[in-house]
Scaffold this motif. Structure first.
Motif: not given
Ligand code: PMP
Length: 362
Positions: A79-81, A150-154, A174-176, A195-198
Motif C-alpha cells: 500500500q505504500f506504493a 496511526s501507530n508506529e510499531t517500532i 493503521m497496520s498496528s 492483517a498480522q497484528k490486530n
Molecule cells: N506499517 C506498519 C505501521 C507496520 O507495523 C508494518 C509491519 N510491521 C508495516 C507497515 C509493513 O507491513 P507489511 O510487512 O505487511 O508490508
C-alpha cells in the motif's frame, strides 16, 4: 505444551477462540468434504467466508456505503506504493507526516512515484518519541492527500487525535492499531493495514477506500494495481489469500463476540495503563522513552539501564513463557505488543515478572 504469552509485534498473538475454530474446521470445512483452502475462490463455500469477513469489517468499524472494503495482498508495504500509484496524479503533490520507520517507508515509496512533501518530521537525534502537534504541520491545501501512520510499531508512538487536514483526505497506515477502538472514518480517504497484528495472520491486507477516490484514481497503471479493479470484483479479481481471509473472519467474529470495538478500547486502555504505570513506578529500572501524550496503547517500549540487565530481563521472561519482548533491532530495549488478542492476564503476568525483577535488583 502451554501456549506462550506472546508479545510479538507481528505476526502476533491470535485469539485462542479463532485458532480453535480453525482447528475444528481445518480438515473439513462445514461439511463440504474439504478444507477451506481447497475450495475454489469462486465457489459458494469460500464466497460466504469472504463476504462475511468484509461484512464484519464494515460492521465493527461502521464503514459507510461511501467506502469500498478491499482484501488485498502485498502487505502494508504494498500500500505504500498502491496509494500514490492510484491517488498521486501527475502534477499533484502529497503530504507525508514523518513519525518513524514506517512513515518513512511510506514516504520513500511515494517519492519514487511522484511529488511528495514532508508535512512534519519529528525525528530528533535519530529517534522518534512523539507524534506531531497540529501547529507543527505544514499542510499543502492542494495536496492529493495527507499520509499518516496511526501507530508506529517500532517507536511505540501513536496518534491519539487525528490532525485536521481541512478538505484534504487523510490516508492512514493503521497496520498496528486498526480496530483498537471505534474510529470516525469521516476524514479518511484511505485506511490500510496488514492483517498480522490486530486482524489475523499475515497474507491479507485490509484497504478501506472512499469510492470517489477509487473512481478518480489513475487509469494509466497496470490493472492489478488499480483499486478499481479490486473494488469492481469484490476483491476477487484474481485469487485472494483464501486461508488468511478465513482466519481474519474468525478473528473478527471473535472480536464482535467480545463486544466489538467499544469493549476492545476499554480492555486496551486498561492493559496499557497498567503496563505504563508499572514502568513509571520504577524510573531507576524501567524507562519509556516516548512522550506521555504519544505513548502507544498497542506497542509499549521501555529500556533498562544496561544491555546486561535487558538480556537478563528477556531471559527471565522467556523462562516464564513470555516471548517476543525484545525491542526492534533499530531501537533496542524492550517492546511489549499488546494488541486486541492479548488478554489482560498476559499483561498482569508481565507486570508480576517486572516486580519480581525489581525485587531482585534492589
Ligand atoms: N506499517 C506498519 C505501521 C507496520 O507495523 C508494518 C509491519 N510491521 C508495516 C507497515 C509493513 O507491513 P507489511 O510487512 O505487511 O508490508
Amino acid at each position: 505444551m502451554a501456549r506462550a504469552l506472546n508479545f510479538n509485534p507481528g505476526p502476533a498473538a491470535l485469539p485462542l477462540a479463532a485458532l480453535e475454530r480453525a482447528a475444528r474446521e481445518f480438515v473439513e470445512y462445514a461439511g463440504t468434504g474439504m478444507s477451506i483452502m481447497e475450495h475454489s475462490h469462486r465457489g459458494k463455500a469460500y464466497e460466504a467466508v469472504h463476504n462475511e469477513a468484509i461484512a464484519l469489517v464494515r460492521e465493527l468499524l461502521g464503514v459507510g456505503d461511501n467506502f469500498h472494503v478491499l482484501l488485498l495482498q502485498g502487505g502494508a508495504t504494498g500500500q505504500f506504493a498502491m496509494v500514490p500509484l492510484n491517488l498521486l496524479h501527475p502534477g499533484k503533490s502529497a503530504d507525508y507526516t514523518l513519525t518513524g520507520s514506517w512513515a518513512k517507508g511510506a514516504f520513500k515509496h511515494a517519492k519514487a512515484l511522484g511529488t511528495v512533501r514532508a508535512a512534519a518530521n519529528v525525528e530528533a537525534d535519530g529517534k522518534f518519541v512523539r507524534m506531531p502537534r497540529q501547529d507543527e504541520l505544514s499542510l499543502d491545501p492542494n495536496a492529493a492527500y495527507v499520509h499518516l501512520t496511526s501507530n508506529e510499531t517500532i517507536a511505540g508512538t501513536q496518534w491519539h487525535a487525528f490532525p485536521d487536514t481541512g478538505a484534504v483526505p487523510l490516508v492512514a497506515d493503521m497496520s498496528s492499531d486498526i480496530m483498537w477502538r471505534p474510529t470516525d472514518l469521516g476524514r479518511f480517504g484511505v485506511i490500510y493495514a496488514g492483517a498480522q497484528k490486530n486482524l489475523g495472520p499475515s497474507g491479507v491486507t485490509l484497504v478501506i477506500v472512499r469510492k470517489d477516490l477509487v473512481e478518480s484514481g489513475r487509469t494509466d497503471i497496470p490493472p492489478i494495481w488499480q483499486y478499481r479493479t479490486h473494488a469492481e470484483a469484490n476483491s476477487l479479481s484474481n485469487t485472494p489469500p483464501t486461508f488468511a481471509i478465513y482466519m481474519l473472519r474468525n478473528v473478527l467474529a471473535w472480536l464482535k463476540e467480545q463486544g466489538g470495538l467499544v469493549a476492545a478500547e476499554k480492555r486496551n486502555r486498561e492493559k496499557a495503563a497498567l503496563l505504563y504505570a508499572a514502568i513509571d513506578a520504577r524510573p531507576d529500572l524501567y524507562h519509556c522513552p516516548v512522550d506521555k501524550a504519544s505513548r502507544s496503547v498497542m506497542n509499549v517500549v521501555f529500556t533498562l539501564p544496561t544491555p546486561e540487565l535487558e538480556a537478563e530481563f528477556l531471559e527471565g521472561a522467556k523462562q516464564r513463557n513470555m516471548v517476543g519482548l525484545k525491542g526492534h533491532r533499530s531501537v533496542g530495549g524492550m517492546r511489549a505488543s499488546i494488541y486486541n488478542a492479548m488478554p489482560i492476564e498476559g499483561v498482569d503476568a508481565l507486570i508480576a515478572f517486572m516486580k519480581e525483577f525489581q525485587r531482585r535488583h534492589g
